[in-house]
Design a protein around this motif. Structure first.
Motif, mmCIF file in Angstrom:
data_model
loop_
_atom_site.group_PDB
_atom_site.id
_atom_site.type_symbol
_atom_site.label_atom_id
_atom_site.label_comp_id
_atom_site.label_asym_id
_atom_site.label_seq_id
_atom_site.Cartn_x
_atom_site.Cartn_y
_atom_site.Cartn_z
ATOM 1 N N GLY A 100 0.944 0.612 2.362
ATOM 2 C CA GLY A 100 -0.121 -0.018 2.494
ATOM 3 C C GLY A 100 -1.429 0.884 2.578
ATOM 4 O O GLY A 100 -2.375 0.764 1.817
ATOM 5 N N ALA A 101 -1.155 1.699 3.703
ATOM 6 C CA ALA A 101 -2.360 2.815 3.854
ATOM 7 C C ALA A 101 -2.664 3.669 2.857
ATOM 8 O O ALA A 101 -3.694 4.015 2.361
ATOM 9 C CB ALA A 101 -2.111 3.264 5.418
ATOM 10 N N LEU A 102 -1.454 4.008 2.208
ATOM 11 C CA LEU A 102 -1.712 4.900 0.917
ATOM 12 C C LEU A 102 -2.351 4.068 -0.228
ATOM 13 O O LEU A 102 -3.108 4.442 -0.648
ATOM 14 C CB LEU A 102 -0.367 5.550 0.720
ATOM 15 N N ALA A 103 -1.678 2.851 -0.529
ATOM 16 C CA ALA A 103 -2.288 2.026 -1.559
ATOM 17 C C ALA A 103 -3.721 1.893 -1.522
ATOM 18 O O ALA A 103 -4.493 1.857 -2.342
ATOM 19 C CB ALA A 103 -1.514 0.790 -1.546
ATOM 20 N N GLN A 104 -4.157 1.378 0.162
ATOM 21 C CA GLN A 104 -5.652 1.238 0.434
ATOM 22 C C GLN A 104 -6.615 2.278 0.028
ATOM 23 O O GLN A 104 -7.739 2.142 -0.373
ATOM 24 C CB GLN A 104 -5.546 0.884 2.012
ATOM 25 N N ARG A 105 -5.790 3.469 0.161
ATOM 26 C CA ARG A 105 -6.963 4.788 -0.265
ATOM 27 C C ARG A 105 -6.680 5.211 -1.541
ATOM 28 O O ARG A 105 -7.041 6.243 -1.999
ATOM 29 C CB ARG A 105 -6.345 5.724 0.766
ATOM 30 N N ALA A 126 7.683 8.546 5.412
ATOM 31 C CA ALA A 126 6.474 9.030 4.479
ATOM 32 C C ALA A 126 7.078 8.985 2.985
ATOM 33 O O ALA A 126 6.681 8.721 1.788
ATOM 34 C CB ALA A 126 5.993 10.313 4.872
ATOM 35 N N MET A 127 8.387 9.666 2.900
ATOM 36 C CA MET A 127 9.224 9.718 1.532
ATOM 37 C C MET A 127 9.432 8.451 0.843
ATOM 38 O O MET A 127 9.195 7.821 -0.172
ATOM 39 C CB MET A 127 10.561 10.486 1.713
ATOM 40 N N LEU A 128 9.764 7.207 1.880
ATOM 41 C CA LEU A 128 10.145 6.142 1.524
ATOM 42 C C LEU A 128 9.022 5.060 1.027
ATOM 43 O O LEU A 128 8.974 4.357 0.132
ATOM 44 C CB LEU A 128 10.943 5.207 2.707
ATOM 45 N N ALA A 129 7.853 5.499 1.863
ATOM 46 C CA ALA A 129 6.674 4.824 1.694
ATOM 47 C C ALA A 129 6.197 5.189 -0.005
ATOM 48 O O ALA A 129 5.536 4.369 -0.652
ATOM 49 C CB ALA A 129 5.498 5.062 2.512
ATOM 50 N N CYS A 130 6.043 6.382 -0.004
ATOM 51 C CA CYS A 130 5.868 6.603 -1.602
ATOM 52 C C CYS A 130 6.679 6.267 -2.769
ATOM 53 O O CYS A 130 6.142 5.623 -3.439
ATOM 54 C CB CYS A 130 6.125 8.502 -1.725
ATOM 55 N N ALA A 131 8.141 6.090 -2.263
ATOM 56 C CA ALA A 131 8.946 5.348 -3.426
ATOM 57 C C ALA A 131 8.656 4.024 -3.443
ATOM 58 O O ALA A 131 8.773 3.289 -4.422
ATOM 59 C CB ALA A 131 10.300 5.581 -2.851
ATOM 60 N N ARG A 132 7.938 3.367 -2.561
ATOM 61 C CA ARG A 132 7.983 1.835 -2.257
ATOM 62 C C ARG A 132 6.900 1.559 -3.070
ATOM 63 O O ARG A 132 6.966 0.638 -3.861
ATOM 64 C CB ARG A 132 7.405 1.628 -0.779
ATOM 65 N N ILE A 133 6.071 2.555 -3.552
ATOM 66 C CA ILE A 133 4.858 2.365 -4.479
ATOM 67 C C ILE A 133 4.678 3.017 -5.682
ATOM 68 O O ILE A 133 3.768 2.786 -6.535
ATOM 69 C CB ILE A 133 3.317 2.498 -3.682
ATOM 70 N N GLY A 134 5.698 3.545 -5.744
ATOM 71 C CA GLY A 134 6.118 4.552 -7.125
ATOM 72 C C GLY A 134 5.281 5.814 -7.108
ATOM 73 O O GLY A 134 5.124 6.288 -8.315
ATOM 74 N N ALA A 135 4.792 6.071 -6.097
ATOM 75 C CA ALA A 135 4.245 7.595 -5.847
ATOM 76 C C ALA A 135 5.334 8.666 -6.090
ATOM 77 O O ALA A 135 6.459 8.123 -5.792
ATOM 78 C CB ALA A 135 3.143 7.609 -4.725
ATOM 79 N N ILE A 136 4.954 9.732 -6.396
ATOM 80 C CA ILE A 136 6.004 10.946 -6.721
ATOM 81 C C ILE A 136 5.752 11.796 -5.516
ATOM 82 O O ILE A 136 4.623 12.486 -5.536
ATOM 83 C CB ILE A 136 5.718 11.651 -7.947
ATOM 84 N N HIS A 137 6.677 11.967 -4.654
ATOM 85 C CA HIS A 137 6.483 12.767 -3.500
ATOM 86 C C HIS A 137 7.003 14.130 -3.781
ATOM 87 O O HIS A 137 7.994 14.439 -4.479
ATOM 88 C CB HIS A 137 7.030 12.342 -2.077
ATOM 89 N N TRP A 214 -2.987 9.596 11.600
ATOM 90 C CA TRP A 214 -1.659 9.071 10.910
ATOM 91 C C TRP A 214 -1.698 7.431 11.312
ATOM 92 O O TRP A 214 -1.416 6.573 10.324
ATOM 93 C CB TRP A 214 -0.326 9.553 11.452
ATOM 94 N N PHE A 215 -1.547 7.263 12.467
ATOM 95 C CA PHE A 215 -1.506 5.767 13.040
ATOM 96 C C PHE A 215 -3.044 5.054 12.991
ATOM 97 O O PHE A 215 -2.875 3.853 12.662
ATOM 98 C CB PHE A 215 -1.185 5.690 14.587
ATOM 99 N N ASP A 216 -4.116 5.705 13.011
ATOM 100 C CA ASP A 216 -5.420 4.978 13.008
ATOM 101 C C ASP A 216 -5.455 4.401 11.528
ATOM 102 O O ASP A 216 -5.919 3.584 11.262
ATOM 103 C CB ASP A 216 -6.544 6.046 13.350
ATOM 104 N N ALA A 217 -4.780 5.250 10.493
ATOM 105 C CA ALA A 217 -5.187 4.988 9.247
ATOM 106 C C ALA A 217 -4.455 3.608 8.672
ATOM 107 O O ALA A 217 -4.675 3.179 7.730
ATOM 108 C CB ALA A 217 -4.452 6.376 8.501
ATOM 109 N N GLU A 222 -2.693 -3.537 5.020
ATOM 110 C CA GLU A 222 -1.618 -4.442 5.144
ATOM 111 C C GLU A 222 -0.416 -4.001 4.338
ATOM 112 O O GLU A 222 -0.114 -3.090 3.406
ATOM 113 C CB GLU A 222 -2.137 -5.753 3.925
ATOM 114 N N PRO A 223 0.947 -4.384 4.851
ATOM 115 C CA PRO A 223 2.101 -4.121 4.430
ATOM 116 C C PRO A 223 2.101 -4.312 2.771
ATOM 117 O O PRO A 223 1.755 -5.511 2.491
ATOM 118 C CB PRO A 223 2.945 -4.707 5.215
ATOM 119 N N VAL A 224 2.764 -3.627 2.039
ATOM 120 C CA VAL A 224 2.642 -4.066 0.646
ATOM 121 C C VAL A 224 4.451 -3.997 0.093
ATOM 122 O O VAL A 224 5.328 -3.645 0.855
ATOM 123 C CB VAL A 224 2.414 -2.790 -0.110
#
Length: 643
Positions: A100-105, A126-137, A214-217, A222-224
């Motif tokens: 969600g934080a990555l998508a927000q940015r 981090a790896m799984l969060a990228c996979a979650r939104i289709g970003a390529i890590h 990391w945590f402040d961001a 919102e979880p996606v």
């Protein structure tokens, strides 16, 4: 029960149907109807008509199935004195919030994200969060030099970098953030933002407007939910060293990775959901991708994330402690790690302090497993020690002993037999298939199975030239070896490490195998040095076990006699010298090609992946003691062969 031969023939008779059946283990959004197809470049692809999400299969579906309380990750860090158990529910929460934080940015499907982190849970998140939104890590090994990191930033052009302030070694702190700052300064492509995990061992200075805690961001994020991607969508880019010195970005397809890794967990490593699996590697390498993060989690296993070393954290009993304490069922490490343990504790005294009753299988990969190391590990653990062979490009085993199907007889020195999907051939320089027992180039008949790469990022012509051009219809592995009469494969050396001694083609790996069998030798490397008379001659550098204080000349004399007895005078082996350490990459591969250049007096570039550049000075001095590099007179073209 169906045995290996039946399974392999099942694949061979109907490859498409075989892999579509294995795909049923995956939770698809749109299941594949077509297994194999070709893309616009004429390259074979798997599951192109499907849609799926990796993070859903690795995390969310286990929670949905009622297994959210099961432990997903055990973080064991002797360097910080930390052990943490993370459930699938907790992992889902952390992953969805970071996504969600990555998508927000502004990170969306197809955007690249570089991950530059040590062995901490946040790296997997981090790896799984990228996979979650289709970003390529693209994970870059933590602590990589700034110029190497800059090269990767420019190649994959990431929108964001996820990094830690530092990494922790047994003797010192590695300053990640200054390296990252320098890399961004060097790079043409600048990331839009960086998220920095501030570790208590060292807090980094953040660049205003670019760097965020990391945590402040994540506080207002919102979880996606998981984003559907095509079966051929790149899951990640992983850089491997190229022969030109420029790294190659191996591209991993999503659907194929899910299917092949799922199959391998059950059929090769023989683990079921809930079992504890440990791959003692790093997230910066392909083993970390396939068998610390994705494979175990897809299969519903508990995966161990170990921030430590095989020795020195605190001693050579570190592996045995982790296996005993966390009840590891299947363990995977590199032969070089066992050689380090063997050198420090050759009699296995420290093993007696731990209970290995939960351990069933030990797997080795990453560097050729010499029989001496395999036999030592089997003797000390009392468990089957299984070599298997694969590459960054394939992401899973080309050849293995399929313990989940049938544990075949172990032949020390062999990674056993081809896995379904791989038809292996030994070829001569003209591309003709050689008979059993012949040494040649190892090639795999096309098409490659699911999860193998389909291109090199931004360099498809390089993909074709590097891997497909030498032997039309085959994938060139770059390794040399042979197949015996039983169909067992032997990896003897990289193709470049097959040396020509007075017209005789010899494997440096075969000579290493003999030397490693000496009771005083912990590990060794054999290279082919240029020789005016014979073309090349083998030269050995070796390390002795702890406590050995014999005269080196006696040991060398014994090694020369052993090689003469087992391989023959044709090897022309007369030169060896002891060293304290061998030059290696951080993943444990011995840098033989670099040593050859030192011996031959050729210019060389210090490999970016080297564990400690200072070791090259020791190697240079050791080779100088043998008279290398030598000024040699040129001979007539056929002189070496006729002699």
């Amino acid at each position: 029960m169906t045995g290996y031969k039946e399974v392999y023939e099942d694949w061979r008779n109907a490859p498409n149907a075989f892999w579509l059946r294995q795909a049923e283990a995956i939770d698809w959004i749109q299941p594949p109807k077509t297994g194999l197809s070709k893309n616009s470049d004429g390259v074979h692809e798997w599951f192109a008509d499907a849609t799926v999400n990796t993070c859903w299969n690795a995390v969310d579906r286990h929670v949905e199935a009622g297994n959210g309380n099961r432990t997903a990750i055990i973080y064991d860090s002797p360097v910080t004195d930390t052990i943490e158990h993370i459930s699938f529910t907790d992992l889902q929460s952390r992953t969805a919030r970071l996504a969600g934080a990555l998508a927000q940015r502004g990170i969306t499907k197809g955007d690249r994200v570089v991950i530059y982190m040590p062995m901490v849970p946040e790296a997997l998140v981090a790896m799984l969060a990228c996979a979650r939104i289709g970003a390529i890590h693209s994970v870059v090994f933590g602590g990589f030099a700034a110029n190497e990191l800059a090269t990767r930033l420019d190649d994959c052009t990431p929108k964001a970098v996820l990094a830690a302030s530092c990494g922790i070694e047994p003797t010192h702190v590695v300053h990640y953030k200054p390296l990252l700052d320098q890399a961004i300064e060097l790079a043409i492509c600048k990331p839009e933002f960086c998220l920095i995990l501030q570790r208590e061992q060292e807090r980094a200075t953040l660049v205003e407007g670019r760097d965020f805690d990391w945590f402040d961001a994540q506080k207002d994020a919102e979880p996606v939910a998981c984003v559907p991607v095509e079966g051929t969508h790149p899951a990640y880019i992983l850089y491997t060293s190229g022969t030109t010195g420029n790294p190659k970005g191996v591209v991993r397809p999503t659907g194929g990775q899910l299917v092949a890794l799922s199959w391998s967990m059950r059929n090769i490593y023989n683990v079921q959901p809930g079992d504890v699996f440990w791959a003692a590697s790093d997230v910066g390498w392909v083993v970390g991708h396939s068998y610390i993060c994705y494979g175990p989690l897809i299969n519903g296993n508990t995966t161990i994330l170990y921030e430590g070393k095989p020795i020195g954290t605190p001693d050579a009993g570190a592996f045995w402690r982790v296996i005993s304490e966390h009840k590891v069922k299947s363990f995977f490490t590199a032969p070089t790690a066992f050689r380090a343990v063997k050198r420090a504790d050759p009699r296995g005294e420290l093993l007696k302090d731990y209970d290995l009753s939960a351990l069933e299988l030990v797997f080795l990969a990453g560097e050729r497993a010499d029989p001496a190391t395999v036999e030592w590990a089997e003797e000390k653990t009392g468990k089957p020690v299984i070599d298997h062979w694969w590459q960054t490009e394939t992401s899973w085993s080309i050849a293995a002993n399929p313990a989940g199907i049938e544990l075949l007889p172990i032949k020390p020195g062999s990674p056993t037999v081809p896995m379904p999907g791989y038809e292996i051939a030994i070829l001569d320089e003209a591309g003709q298939i050689l008979p059993p027992g012949s040494l040649g180039a190892i090639a795999i008949k096309l098409p490659l199975p699911p999860s193998c790469f389909t291109t090199v990022w931004n360099a498809h012509e390089r993909f074709e030239k590097s891997y497909l051009e030498s032997f039309p219809g085959y994938y060139e592995t770059g390794d040399a070896g042979m197949i015996d009469d039983d169909g067992y494969l032997y990896i003897m050396a990289r193709t470049d490490d097959v040396i020509n001694v007075a017209g005789h083609r010899l494997s440096t790996g075969a000579i290493e195998e003999v030397i490693a069998d000496h009771p005083d030798v912990a590990e060794c490397a054999v290279i082919g040095a240029a020789d005016a008379l014979k073309g090349q001659i083998p030269v050995a550098l070796y390390c002795v076990n702890e406590g050995v204080s014999r005269d080196p000349s006696e040991v060398v004399s014994e090694l020369v006699q052993m090689v003469r007895d087992r391989i023959g005078p044709v090897a022309a082996f007369r030169q060896a010298t002891p060293v304290d350490r061998l030059p290696k990459t951080r993943s444990g591969k011995i840098l033989r090609a670099t040593m050859v250049k030192i011996a031959d007096g050729q210019p060389f570039k210090v490999p970016a992946t080297i564990d400690d550049p200072a070791i090259l000075d020791e190697v240079t001095a050791a080779l100088a003691s043998l008279g290398y590099p030598r000024l040699q007179e040129a001979l007539e073209p056929d002189a070496a062969i006729s002699s």
